[in-house]
Design a protein around this motif. Structure first.
Motif, PDB file in Angstrom:
ATOM      1  N   ARG A 311       0.824  -1.197   0.000  1.00 59.80           N
ATOM      2  CA  ARG A 311       0.000   0.000   0.000  1.00 59.80           C
ATOM      3  C   ARG A 311       0.866   1.257   0.000  1.00 59.80           C
ATOM      4  NH1 ARG A 311      -4.279  -2.008   4.670  1.00 59.80           N
ATOM      5  NH2 ARG A 311      -5.193  -3.726   3.449  1.00 59.80           N
ATOM      6  N   GLN A 312       0.342   2.325  -0.617  1.00 53.91           N
ATOM      7  CA  GLN A 312       1.028   3.614  -0.685  1.00 53.91           C
ATOM      8  C   GLN A 312       0.143   4.705  -0.086  1.00 53.91           C
ATOM      9  OE1 GLN A 312       1.831   3.070  -5.108  1.00 53.91           O
ATOM     10  NE2 GLN A 312       3.735   4.066  -4.477  1.00 53.91           N
ATOM     11  N   TYR A 313       0.785   5.756   0.406  1.00 53.63           N
ATOM     12  CA  TYR A 313       0.069   6.837   1.064  1.00 53.63           C
ATOM     13  C   TYR A 313       0.638   8.182   0.616  1.00 53.63           C
ATOM     14  CZ  TYR A 313      -1.231   2.921   4.069  1.00 53.63           C
ATOM     15  OH  TYR A 313      -1.695   1.719   4.535  1.00 53.63           O
ATOM     16  N   GLN A 314      -0.143   9.240   0.816  1.00 50.17           N
ATOM     17  CA  GLN A 314       0.309  10.579   0.465  1.00 50.17           C
ATOM     18  C   GLN A 314       1.395  11.035   1.427  1.00 50.17           C
ATOM     19  OE1 GLN A 314      -0.489  12.649  -1.970  1.00 50.17           O
ATOM     20  NE2 GLN A 314      -2.244  11.627  -2.918  1.00 50.17           N
ATOM     21  N   HIS A 315       2.499  11.569   0.891  1.00 45.51           N
ATOM     22  CA  HIS A 315       3.529  12.153   1.732  1.00 45.51           C
ATOM     23  C   HIS A 315       2.946  13.319   2.531  1.00 45.51           C
ATOM     24  CE1 HIS A 315       7.228  10.085   0.762  1.00 45.51           C
ATOM     25  NE2 HIS A 315       6.950  10.142  -0.533  1.00 45.51           N
ATOM     26  N   GLY A 316       3.519  13.531   3.724  1.00 45.15           N
ATOM     27  CA  GLY A 316       3.075  14.645   4.540  1.00 45.15           C
ATOM     28  C   GLY A 316       1.792  14.389   5.278  1.00 45.15           C
ATOM     29  N   THR A 317       1.453  13.106   5.503  1.00 42.92           N
ATOM     30  CA  THR A 317       0.233  12.757   6.228  1.00 42.92           C
ATOM     31  C   THR A 317       0.579  11.820   7.382  1.00 42.92           C
ATOM     32  OG1 THR A 317      -0.216  10.841   4.810  1.00 42.92           O
ATOM     33  CG2 THR A 317      -1.168  12.968   4.143  1.00 42.92           C
ATOM     34  N   ILE A 318      -0.352  11.738   8.366  1.00 44.65           N
ATOM     35  CA  ILE A 318      -0.155  10.840   9.508  1.00 44.65           C
ATOM     36  C   ILE A 318      -0.155   9.388   9.053  1.00 44.65           C
ATOM     37  CG2 ILE A 318      -1.018  10.197  11.784  1.00 44.65           C
ATOM     38  CD1 ILE A 318       0.002  13.027  11.559  1.00 44.65           C
ATOM     39  N   ALA A 334       4.644  16.460   9.609  1.00 41.86           N
ATOM     40  CA  ALA A 334       3.205  16.287   9.800  1.00 41.86           C
ATOM     41  C   ALA A 334       2.907  15.578  11.116  1.00 41.86           C
ATOM     42  CB  ALA A 334       2.624  15.486   8.628  1.00 41.86           C
ATOM     43  N   TYR A 335       3.702  14.567  11.442  1.00 42.69           N
ATOM     44  CA  TYR A 335       3.484  13.837  12.694  1.00 42.69           C
ATOM     45  C   TYR A 335       3.823  14.712  13.896  1.00 42.69           C
ATOM     46  CZ  TYR A 335       3.592  10.040  16.084  1.00 42.69           C
ATOM     47  OH  TYR A 335       3.333   9.242  17.173  1.00 42.69           O
ATOM     48  N   ALA A 336       4.922  15.500  13.795  1.00 50.31           N
ATOM     49  CA  ALA A 336       5.307  16.385  14.886  1.00 50.31           C
ATOM     50  C   ALA A 336       4.230  17.436  15.139  1.00 50.31           C
ATOM     51  CB  ALA A 336       6.641  17.055  14.568  1.00 50.31           C
ATOM     52  N   GLN A 337       3.661  17.961  14.071  1.00 53.24           N
ATOM     53  CA  GLN A 337       2.604  18.955  14.210  1.00 53.24           C
ATOM     54  C   GLN A 337       1.363  18.334  14.858  1.00 53.24           C
ATOM     55  OE1 GLN A 337       1.548  20.900  10.561  1.00 53.24           O
ATOM     56  NE2 GLN A 337      -0.146  22.066  11.462  1.00 53.24           N
ATOM     57  N   TYR A 338       1.034  17.123  14.478  1.00 51.71           N
ATOM     58  CA  TYR A 338      -0.115  16.410  15.053  1.00 51.71           C
ATOM     59  C   TYR A 338       0.069  16.187  16.551  1.00 51.71           C
ATOM     60  CZ  TYR A 338      -2.881  12.271  16.277  1.00 51.71           C
ATOM     61  OH  TYR A 338      -3.701  11.374  16.903  1.00 51.71           O
ATOM     62  N   ARG A 339       1.280  15.750  16.954  1.00 51.34           N
ATOM     63  CA  ARG A 339       1.535  15.519  18.373  1.00 51.34           C
ATOM     64  C   ARG A 339       1.530  16.819  19.158  1.00 51.34           C
ATOM     65  NH1 ARG A 339       3.724  10.814  20.145  1.00 51.34           N
ATOM     66  NH2 ARG A 339       3.212  11.778  22.142  1.00 51.34           N
ATOM     67  N   ALA A 340       2.073  17.893  18.558  1.00 54.80           N
ATOM     68  CA  ALA A 340       2.094  19.188  19.239  1.00 54.80           C
ATOM     69  C   ALA A 340       0.681  19.697  19.496  1.00 54.80           C
ATOM     70  CB  ALA A 340       2.890  20.196  18.415  1.00 54.80           C
ATOM     71  N   GLU A 341      -0.204  19.495  18.532  1.00 55.64           N
ATOM     72  CA  GLU A 341      -1.590  19.932  18.704  1.00 55.64           C
ATOM     73  C   GLU A 341      -2.285  19.138  19.806  1.00 55.64           C
ATOM     74  OE1 GLU A 341      -3.313  19.481  14.892  1.00 55.64           O
ATOM     75  OE2 GLU A 341      -2.360  21.280  14.022  1.00 55.64           O
ATOM     76  N   ARG A 342      -2.022  17.846  19.904  1.00 55.85           N
ATOM     77  CA  ARG A 342      -2.638  17.019  20.954  1.00 55.85           C
ATOM     78  C   ARG A 342      -2.111  17.405  22.331  1.00 55.85           C
ATOM     79  NH1 ARG A 342      -5.606  12.621  20.023  1.00 55.85           N
ATOM     80  NH2 ARG A 342      -4.913  11.710  21.992  1.00 55.85           N
ATOM     81  N   ALA A 344      -1.032  20.343  23.173  1.00 53.80           N
ATOM     82  CA  ALA A 344      -1.594  21.651  23.502  1.00 53.80           C
ATOM     83  C   ALA A 344      -3.001  21.524  24.057  1.00 53.80           C
ATOM     84  CB  ALA A 344      -1.592  22.549  22.263  1.00 53.80           C
ATOM     85  N   LYS A 345      -3.733  20.496  23.637  1.00 51.51           N
ATOM     86  CA  LYS A 345      -5.092  20.270  24.130  1.00 51.51           C
ATOM     87  C   LYS A 345      -5.115  19.418  25.397  1.00 51.51           C
ATOM     88  CE  LYS A 345      -7.067  20.454  19.461  1.00 51.51           C
ATOM     89  NZ  LYS A 345      -7.793  19.694  18.414  1.00 51.51           N
ATOM     90  N   GLY A 346      -3.928  19.017  25.886  1.00 53.42           N
ATOM     91  CA  GLY A 346      -3.850  18.220  27.100  1.00 53.42           C
ATOM     92  C   GLY A 346      -4.192  16.765  26.911  1.00 53.42           C
ATOM     93  N   LYS A 347      -4.172  16.251  25.662  1.00 51.05           N
ATOM     94  CA  LYS A 347      -4.534  14.857  25.389  1.00 51.05           C
ATOM     95  C   LYS A 347      -3.342  13.908  25.511  1.00 51.05           C
ATOM     96  CE  LYS A 347      -8.409  15.885  22.308  1.00 51.05           C
ATOM     97  NZ  LYS A 347      -9.014  15.667  20.969  1.00 51.05           N
ATOM     98  N   ASP A 348      -2.148  14.404  25.334  1.00 53.24           N
ATOM     99  CA  ASP A 348      -0.948  13.565  25.420  1.00 53.24           C
ATOM    100  C   ASP A 348      -0.014  14.161  26.462  1.00 53.24           C
ATOM    101  OD1 ASP A 348      -1.710  11.716  23.598  1.00 53.24           O
ATOM    102  OD2 ASP A 348      -0.724  12.678  21.898  1.00 53.24           O
TER     103      ASP A 348
END
Length: 461
Positions: A311-318, A334-342, A344-348
């Motif tokens: 399987r292949q996936y789009q670059h720059g995605t989780i 993209a992954y670093a930005q996703y973790r930073a947002e979580r 910031a919301k207190g989820k991680d």
């Protein structure tokens, strides 16, 4: 004898402090309570605990095995930190569930036999049962017997399941050459080659420092070992404990071959190692920062390489980072930005980062086994699955098969008894060739004797 002391606090409330005398005659407090009845019970309970600690007092045997092991025996038992970690694990997993709630004076040989039977039924290996009974419980009850806590040794006369003596896995020189070529990193090759040429234990090998090698005389001094333990068992809360003596508690010196000495010298020069630096280390470098300033549109980046499922996936995605798995700058961003947002919301909860300067450079055994040793074995396809420790066994076997003196091999390996060294005699596959040849020779002789002579041909006149 203890007593309750009445006191009045600043608000006028009456309180009672339970007091008692310890074994050294000092007045101690067992707590402050709202009623005299509760205070009396508290100091009486403390005196009952003290009576359990007096020599000759039958009540001493009323403490449970768990309490005696955790509060009395284990804290004062002189053992190595790694052994303490092992004992603690075996006590919690195999001993306390069955014997822990029982009082010391109530444990008899029949209970030990029942406990062993239950361990066998649960599928516990004979090696673990041997360690639990012969090493831990035997030492615990011996100490309790000497301290007059119990008056019968429950482990004496109790047999354990047969512990088979498994044959050692010996790597032949031909197999080692194939394995050596399968190792990718030059530093890993040098570590494995040094191990096979010296026969060092893993803890001795990873603690070798430049100062331990005399390049002029080619003599290597083994004077320390590194032991990987849980931080809670380390005096300083670290991962590796450095002991200023090897396993046999004696320094030893051994000579290296010219070829391995040259390789070690080149290794020291290439890495610019100082006298105190480790010869073999997991040197951690700071991770380069992500250079992507803005995450582009994933549709413009194209697709990742096919993963194991095609399987292949789009670059720059989780999905590309997790399922790809792709570690390009775009996917990492993209992954670093996703973790930073979580976060910031207190989820991680952010994971504690390991600073390079605080990292211990000793090579963990499990890390080396998983990422270096097992991949090399798979690539080499030797037909056997030796452990890293089997390099030490192979070193001894090669020396004895090549004609080295038994006493010299014993001193080189640091064995406490020459009987241990003798076990490496005739361990190479070709060691029994002489016996097979002798048997075949006698077997052929027997066939010749039993062979019937041919009848002479009849001639006609």
């Amino acid at each position: 004898m203890g007593f309750s002391r009445k006191r009045v606090d600043k608000d006028g409330n009456v309180r009672y402090t339970a007091t008692y005398r310890d074994l050294k005659g000092r007045i101690r407090s067992a707590g402050t309570f709202s009623s005299k009845k509760k205070a009396d019970k508290a100091w009486q309970d403390k005196e009952a605990e003290l009576r359990q600690g007096r020599v000759g007092d039958p009540s001493r045997g009323q403490m449970t095995l768990r309490k005696y092991a955790e509060d009395v025996w284990l804290p004062n038992h002189r053992i190595e930190p790694k052994t303490r970690e092992k004992y603690t694990g075996y006590l919690d997993k195999h001993i306390f569930p069955e014997l822990g709630p029982m009082k010391m004076a109530d444990i008899f040989p029949e209970h030990i036999r029942q406990w062993i039977t239950k361990l066998q039924a649960a599928g516990v290996s004979p090696w673990v049962i041997q360690s639990c009974k012969s090493s831990i419980l035997n030492a615990l009850f011996t100490t309790a017997l000497n301290d007059q806590i119990i008056y019968i040794h429950p482990c004496r006369g109790v047999k354990i399941p047969t512990v088979p003596s498994t044959p050692r896995t010996i790597i032949t020189p031909e197999q080692f050459d194939v394995l050596y070529q399968a190792l990718g990193e030059p530093d890993h090759r040098l570590l494995v080659e040094t191990d096979i040429e010296t026969g060092l234990r893993w803890g001795e090998l990873i603690e070798l420092r430049v100062k331990d090698l005399d390049l002029a005389t080619r003599m290597l001094t083994v004077s320390r070992k590194a032991t990987e333990i849980s931080p809670k068992f380390h005096p300083d809360g670290k991962r590796f404990l450095i002991t200023r003596y090897p396993k046999d508690k004696e320094f030893r010196r051994l000579k290296l071959s010219k070829q391995i000495t040259k390789k070690l010298q080149a290794h020291i020069d290439a890495h610019r190692l100082g006298p105190e630096d480790l010869l073999f280390a997991r040197r951690v470098q700071a991770r380069p920062p992500i250079r992507v300033q803005a995450v582009p549109d994933p549709a413009e980046l194209g697709l990742t390489r096919p993963n194991a499922k095609g399987r292949q996936y789009q670059h720059g995605t989780i999905s590309a980072y997790n399922a790809g798995p792709c570690r390009c700058d775009h996917c990492r961003a993209a992954y670093a930005q996703y973790r930073a947002e979580r976060r910031a919301k207190g989820k991680d909860r952010p994971r504690t980062t390991i600073k390079v300067e605080d990292h211990d450079e000793h090579i963990p055994r499990n890390w080396f086994r998983r990422y270096v040793w097992h991949p090399a074995l798979k690539a080499a396809d030797l037909g056997i699955t030796p452990r890293v420790h089997d390099l030490r066994h192979s070193h001894a076997s090669w020396l004895l098969h090549g004609g080295a003196d038994l006493q010299v091999v014993k001193d080189r390996l640091g064995h406490a008894s020459i009987v241990t060294t003798q076990k490496y005699l005739h361990t190479l596959p070709e060691a029994d060739d002489t016996a097979i040849d002798a048997f075949t020779k006698i077997r052929k002789r027997s066939k010749k004797k039993n062979k019937k002579p041919k009848k002479p041909l009849k001639t006609t006149s």
